[in-house]
Design a protein around this motif. Structure first.
Motif, PDB file in Angstrom:
ATOM      1  N   GLU A 182       0.831  -1.205   0.000  1.00 42.68           N
ATOM      2  CA  GLU A 182       0.000   0.000   0.000  1.00 42.68           C
ATOM      3  C   GLU A 182       0.862   1.250   0.000  1.00 42.68           C
ATOM      4  O   GLU A 182       0.581   2.219  -0.731  1.00 42.68           O
ATOM      5  CB  GLU A 182      -0.928   0.002   1.217  1.00 42.68           C
ATOM      6  N   GLY A 183       1.910   1.237   0.814  1.00 37.43           N
ATOM      7  CA  GLY A 183       2.817   2.380   0.837  1.00 37.43           C
ATOM      8  C   GLY A 183       3.452   2.638  -0.511  1.00 37.43           C
ATOM      9  O   GLY A 183       3.546   3.784  -0.963  1.00 37.43           O
ATOM     10  N   MET A 184       3.879   1.560  -1.183  1.00 39.86           N
ATOM     11  CA  MET A 184       4.496   1.725  -2.498  1.00 39.86           C
ATOM     12  C   MET A 184       3.488   2.183  -3.542  1.00 39.86           C
ATOM     13  O   MET A 184       3.810   3.006  -4.403  1.00 39.86           O
ATOM     14  CB  MET A 184       5.178   0.421  -2.918  1.00 39.86           C
ATOM     15  N   ALA A 185       2.273   1.652  -3.468  1.00 37.78           N
ATOM     16  CA  ALA A 185       1.237   2.065  -4.424  1.00 37.78           C
ATOM     17  C   ALA A 185       0.923   3.551  -4.272  1.00 37.78           C
ATOM     18  O   ALA A 185       0.800   4.286  -5.261  1.00 37.78           O
ATOM     19  CB  ALA A 185      -0.026   1.225  -4.226  1.00 37.78           C
ATOM     20  N   GLN A 186       0.819   4.003  -3.033  1.00 36.04           N
ATOM     21  CA  GLN A 186       0.507   5.412  -2.796  1.00 36.04           C
ATOM     22  C   GLN A 186       1.660   6.318  -3.218  1.00 36.04           C
ATOM     23  O   GLN A 186       1.448   7.361  -3.860  1.00 36.04           O
ATOM     24  CB  GLN A 186       0.173   5.629  -1.323  1.00 36.04           C
ATOM     25  N   LYS A 187       2.874   5.941  -2.864  1.00 33.83           N
ATOM     26  CA  LYS A 187       4.038   6.768  -3.214  1.00 33.83           C
ATOM     27  C   LYS A 187       4.250   6.817  -4.726  1.00 33.83           C
ATOM     28  O   LYS A 187       4.609   7.864  -5.282  1.00 33.83           O
ATOM     29  CB  LYS A 187       5.289   6.227  -2.512  1.00 33.83           C
ATOM     30  N   THR A 188       4.021   5.687  -5.385  1.00 33.34           N
ATOM     31  CA  THR A 188       4.202   5.645  -6.839  1.00 33.34           C
ATOM     32  C   THR A 188       3.160   6.510  -7.545  1.00 33.34           C
ATOM     33  O   THR A 188       3.480   7.263  -8.480  1.00 33.34           O
ATOM     34  CB  THR A 188       4.127   4.198  -7.338  1.00 33.34           C
ATOM     35  N   ALA A 189       1.913   6.425  -7.115  1.00 35.80           N
ATOM     36  CA  ALA A 189       0.857   7.241  -7.722  1.00 35.80           C
ATOM     37  C   ALA A 189       1.138   8.727  -7.514  1.00 35.80           C
ATOM     38  O   ALA A 189       0.951   9.546  -8.432  1.00 35.80           O
ATOM     39  CB  ALA A 189      -0.496   6.864  -7.139  1.00 35.80           C
ATOM     40  N   ALA A 190       1.599   9.082  -6.306  1.00 38.42           N
ATOM     41  CA  ALA A 190       1.919  10.486  -6.026  1.00 38.42           C
ATOM     42  C   ALA A 190       3.081  10.964  -6.890  1.00 38.42           C
ATOM     43  O   ALA A 190       3.061  12.089  -7.422  1.00 38.42           O
ATOM     44  CB  ALA A 190       2.249  10.661  -4.552  1.00 38.42           C
ATOM     45  N   HIS A 191       4.082  10.114  -7.064  1.00 40.29           N
ATOM     46  CA  HIS A 191       5.235  10.482  -7.900  1.00 40.29           C
ATOM     47  C   HIS A 191       4.812  10.627  -9.359  1.00 40.29           C
ATOM     48  O   HIS A 191       5.188  11.601 -10.028  1.00 40.29           O
ATOM     49  CB  HIS A 191       6.320   9.418  -7.772  1.00 40.29           C
ATOM     50  N   ALA A 231       6.272  -3.965  -5.702  1.00 41.95           N
ATOM     51  CA  ALA A 231       7.570  -3.307  -5.532  1.00 41.95           C
ATOM     52  C   ALA A 231       8.312  -3.204  -6.859  1.00 41.95           C
ATOM     53  O   ALA A 231       8.920  -2.175  -7.179  1.00 41.95           O
ATOM     54  CB  ALA A 231       8.412  -4.067  -4.511  1.00 41.95           C
ATOM     55  N   ASP A 232       8.274  -4.277  -7.649  1.00 45.64           N
ATOM     56  CA  ASP A 232       8.930  -4.250  -8.955  1.00 45.64           C
ATOM     57  C   ASP A 232       8.318  -3.172  -9.854  1.00 45.64           C
ATOM     58  O   ASP A 232       9.032  -2.438 -10.548  1.00 45.64           O
ATOM     59  CB  ASP A 232       8.817  -5.616  -9.631  1.00 45.64           C
ATOM     60  N   MET A 233       7.001  -3.070  -9.851  1.00 42.18           N
ATOM     61  CA  MET A 233       6.351  -2.058 -10.675  1.00 42.18           C
ATOM     62  C   MET A 233       6.627  -0.647 -10.158  1.00 42.18           C
ATOM     63  O   MET A 233       6.777   0.292 -10.946  1.00 42.18           O
ATOM     64  CB  MET A 233       4.841  -2.330 -10.730  1.00 42.18           C
ATOM     65  N   ALA A 234       6.724  -0.492  -8.842  1.00 42.98           N
ATOM     66  CA  ALA A 234       7.044   0.824  -8.279  1.00 42.98           C
ATOM     67  C   ALA A 234       8.406   1.292  -8.748  1.00 42.98           C
ATOM     68  O   ALA A 234       8.594   2.466  -9.129  1.00 42.98           O
ATOM     69  CB  ALA A 234       6.989   0.763  -6.752  1.00 42.98           C
ATOM     70  N   GLY A 264      14.757   6.125 -12.445  1.00 45.45           N
ATOM     71  CA  GLY A 264      15.996   6.436 -11.744  1.00 45.45           C
ATOM     72  C   GLY A 264      15.769   7.051 -10.385  1.00 45.45           C
ATOM     73  O   GLY A 264      16.557   6.835  -9.443  1.00 45.45           O
ATOM     74  N   MET A 265      14.687   7.814 -10.236  1.00 44.16           N
ATOM     75  CA  MET A 265      14.390   8.420  -8.938  1.00 44.16           C
ATOM     76  C   MET A 265      14.113   7.368  -7.867  1.00 44.16           C
ATOM     77  O   MET A 265      14.270   7.633  -6.675  1.00 44.16           O
ATOM     78  CB  MET A 265      13.187   9.358  -9.060  1.00 44.16           C
ATOM     79  N   ALA A 266      13.699   6.173  -8.287  1.00 41.52           N
ATOM     80  CA  ALA A 266      13.392   5.122  -7.319  1.00 41.52           C
ATOM     81  C   ALA A 266      14.631   4.656  -6.562  1.00 41.52           C
ATOM     82  O   ALA A 266      14.522   4.099  -5.471  1.00 41.52           O
ATOM     83  CB  ALA A 266      12.745   3.936  -8.022  1.00 41.52           C
ATOM     84  N   PHE A 267      15.808   4.879  -7.149  1.00 39.01           N
ATOM     85  CA  PHE A 267      17.039   4.450  -6.497  1.00 39.01           C
ATOM     86  C   PHE A 267      17.529   5.461  -5.470  1.00 39.01           C
ATOM     87  O   PHE A 267      18.494   5.216  -4.767  1.00 39.01           O
ATOM     88  CB  PHE A 267      18.127   4.202  -7.549  1.00 39.01           C
ATOM     89  N   ARG A 268      16.838   6.582  -5.375  1.00 38.10           N
ATOM     90  CA  ARG A 268      17.161   7.601  -4.382  1.00 38.10           C
ATOM     91  C   ARG A 268      16.169   7.539  -3.234  1.00 38.10           C
ATOM     92  O   ARG A 268      15.113   6.932  -3.336  1.00 38.10           O
ATOM     93  CB  ARG A 268      17.156   8.984  -5.041  1.00 38.10           C
ATOM     94  N   LYS A 269      16.517   8.167  -2.123  1.00 33.68           N
ATOM     95  CA  LYS A 269      15.704   8.069  -0.918  1.00 33.68           C
ATOM     96  C   LYS A 269      14.458   8.946  -0.961  1.00 33.68           C
ATOM     97  O   LYS A 269      13.493   8.685  -0.239  1.00 33.68           O
ATOM     98  CB  LYS A 269      16.543   8.466   0.311  1.00 33.68           C
ATOM     99  N   GLU A 270      14.452   9.996  -1.808  1.00 25.73           N
ATOM    100  CA  GLU A 270      13.377  10.983  -1.749  1.00 25.73           C
ATOM    101  C   GLU A 270      11.999  10.403  -2.041  1.00 25.73           C
ATOM    102  O   GLU A 270      11.015  10.757  -1.400  1.00 25.73           O
ATOM    103  CB  GLU A 270      13.648  12.146  -2.721  1.00 25.73           C
ATOM    104  N   GLY A 275      10.996   7.286  -1.739  1.00 27.60           N
ATOM    105  CA  GLY A 275      10.622   6.438  -0.616  1.00 27.60           C
ATOM    106  C   GLY A 275      10.206   5.030  -0.957  1.00 27.60           C
ATOM    107  O   GLY A 275       9.707   4.306  -0.084  1.00 27.60           O
ATOM    108  N   VAL A 276      10.407   4.594  -2.228  1.00 25.97           N
ATOM    109  CA  VAL A 276       9.971   3.246  -2.564  1.00 25.97           C
ATOM    110  C   VAL A 276      11.079   2.208  -2.422  1.00 25.97           C
ATOM    111  O   VAL A 276      10.792   1.029  -2.199  1.00 25.97           O
ATOM    112  CB  VAL A 276       9.372   3.170  -3.994  1.00 25.97           C
ATOM    113  N   GLU A 277      12.344   2.618  -2.535  1.00 21.07           N
ATOM    114  CA  GLU A 277      13.411   1.610  -2.533  1.00 21.07           C
ATOM    115  C   GLU A 277      13.525   0.926  -1.165  1.00 21.07           C
ATOM    116  O   GLU A 277      13.825  -0.267  -1.091  1.00 21.07           O
ATOM    117  CB  GLU A 277      14.747   2.218  -2.967  1.00 21.07           C
ATOM    118  N   ARG A 278      13.268   1.651  -0.081  1.00 22.55           N
ATOM    119  CA  ARG A 278      13.311   1.033   1.253  1.00 22.55           C
ATOM    120  C   ARG A 278      12.196   0.012   1.397  1.00 22.55           C
ATOM    121  O   ARG A 278      12.410  -1.108   1.885  1.00 22.55           O
ATOM    122  CB  ARG A 278      13.199   2.115   2.326  1.00 22.55           C
TER     123      ARG A 278
END
Length: 375
Positions: free
Chosen positions: A241-250, A322-325, A331-337, A339-342
Motif C-alpha cells: 500500500e505504501g508503495m502504491a501510494q508513493k508511486t501514484a503520487a510520484h 515493488a517491482d512495478m514501483a 531512476g528516482m526510485a534508487f534515491r531516498k526521496e 521512498g519506494v526503494e526502502r
C-alpha cells in the motif's frame, strides 16, 4: 470507554514515519515506535480484559500492523512477532506475565527458527531436559526478531520426554547462558533486531512451560500460525500500500520540464496502466486477507487454507508491486526521496520467512489435491 485501536494505529504510524529513514540507514531498533505503541496501549491491545488488556482480536492487531508497515517495515515486523508471542502467552502464560503484557511492560517475540530444521519451524532440534523443578535448554536459534529488545522469548524445543514434535517455553532474554550472536545487517527490515541466539545450559523453571510437554506443535499450528500468517500478510500489504501510494503520487506530480505542456508521468497510458495494476493487485490481496480474518473469526472450515493463502498472496503481491514501483519511478526510485526503494527491500523478506512462499504453495497444492499437509 471503548478503546480506539484505529486512532492508536495512527499514533504509532506517526512515530514510525518520523524515524523510519534513520532506522533503515543505521539498522537501529525502532524503539521510538515501540515506545509509542506502549504509550498508546497497543502492546496490550489483544490481552484479555480480565488481566487489564483491551480484549481485542486479530482483526485489530492486523489493522495496526498494516498501517505501521506503510511507514516502517521493521516496526511492523517487531509488532507482528510481539502479537504472535502474546497470543501464546495469553493462552498459556502465568497471570503475572499476562498482566505485564496487558500493561505494555512485556515485549514478546518467537524463538522458533533453527539452522538444523531451517524453515520447518514446527520441528525444532534444540533440546530440553528436566532436572527437578528446572528445565535445562540447549539450542542454536538461527533468527530471533527483537533478540536484544524483547523481554522474553516464546521458545521451542524437543519435548523433555516422549516423541512428540515440540514443547514451548517462556525464556527471559536475560537468562544466563544465552548469547546473542552479532547485530543484524540485512537487505531489508534492517531495524528488526533479528539475530542468532545460542543457548548453553539455560535454566528456566518448569513452570515456564507453555502448555504441556509435547504440545508445542498443536499450539504452533492452532495459535501461532494463524496469528503470524495474518500479521505477516498485514505487513506485506502495508508495504505494498505504501508503495502504491508513493508511486501514484510520484507519477501524478513529476513533469517533463523540456516539454512545453509540462506533461506529468501519469499522462502516459503505460504509466497509468502500471499504477492501475499495482492498485488492483493490492486490493485483491487485501480482499483475501480480510476474508481470512473473517473465516478465523467465524470458525469456518476453510479458515486453515485461507491462512496459508493470505501469507503467500500478500508476500508475492508486495514483491510484484515493488517491482512495478521501481519501474514507474525510474531512476528516482534508487534515491531516498521517493521512498519506494526502502519498502522494495523490506518487501523481499516475506517470501523467505517461514513458512516460505514456496512451502505455502506446496501446502496449498496438497490441500487442493486432497493430500495430507505433513508427511
Amino acid at each position: 470507554m471503548t478503546y480506539d485501536y484505529r486512532a492508536a494505529a495512527e499514533a504509532v504510524a506517526a512515530a514510525a514515519h518520523e524515524h523510519a529513514l534513520a532506522v533503515d540507514q543505521t539498522g537501529a531498533f525502532p524503539s521510538h515506535t515501540i515506545d509509542a505503541a506502549r504509550k498508546a496501549g497497543v502492546l496490550g491491545m489483544t490481552s484479555k480484559a480480565a488481566v487489564g488488556g483491551h480484549g481485542l482480536g486479530l482483526r485489530a492487531a492486523a489493522h495496526v500492523v498494516e498501517r505501521v508497515a506503510r511507514e516502517c517495515g521493521s516496526s511492523a515486523m517487531v509488532l507482528t512477532m510481539h502479537f504472535s508471542g502474546a497470543a501464546v502467552l495469553d493462552a498459556h502464560g502465568s497471570e503475572p506475565v499476562r498482566r505485564d503484557l496487558a500493561a505494555g511492560r512485556h515485549l514478546s517475540t518467537l524463538a522458533f527458527s533453527e539452522a538444523g530444521s531451517r524453515s520447518h519451524f514446527w520441528a525444532p532440534v534444540s533440546t530440553a531436559r528436566v532436572d527437578g523443578g528446572t528445565a535445562v535448554l540447549d539450542a542454536k536459534k538461527s533468527w530471533i526478531t527483537s533478540a536484544r529488545a524483547a523481554t522474553a522469548y516464546v521458545w521451542s524445543s524437543k519435548p523433555a520426554a516422549g516423541s512428540e514434535a515440540s514443547t514451548l517455553w517462556l525464556v527471559p532474554s536475560n537468562s544466563k547462558g544465552l548469547a546473542v550472536q552479532g547485530p543484524f545487517d540485512g537487505l531489508g527490515l534492517r531495524g528488526n533486531d533479528s539475530a542468532p541466539v545460542a543457548a548453553e545450559g539455560v535454566h528456566v523453571p518448569v513452570a515456564n512451560r507453555l502448555g504441556g510437554d509435547g504440545e508445542g506443535f498443536g499450539i504452533m499450528m492452532g495459535t501461532v500460525l494463524p496469528t503470524f500468517a495474518v500479521l505477516n500478510a498485514a505487513g506485506s500489504l502495508g508495504l505494498a500500500e505504501g508503495m502504491a501510494q508513493k508511486t501514484a503520487a510520484h507519477a501524478g506530480g513529476t513533469r517533463y520540464a523540456h516539454i512545453a505542456q509540462q506533461n506529468a508521468l501519469a499522462d502516459l497510458p503505460t504509466i497509468r496502466a502500471y499504477v492501475a495494476r499495482m492498485r488492483i493487485q493490492v486490493d485483491m490481496a487485501k480482499a483475501l486477507w480480510q476474508e481470512t480474518i473473517g473465516a478465523l473469526e467465524e470458525g469456518r472450515a476453510d479458515a486453515g487454507l485461507r491462512v496459508l493463502e493470505t501469507k503467500a498472496a500478500a508476500g508475492e503481491t508486495a514483491c510484484s508491486v515493488a517491482d512495478m514501483a521501481m519501474r514507474v519511478c525510474g531512476g528516482m526510485a534508487f534515491r531516498k526521496e521517493v521512498g519506494v526503494e526502502r519498502l522494495f527491500r523490506d518487501a523481499r523478506a516475506a517470501m523467505v520467512m517461514a513458512p516460505t512462499s514456496d512451502q505455502l504453495f506446496d501446502f496449498i497444492g496438497k490441500a487442493a489435491c486432497g493430500l495430507p499437509l505433513f508427511g
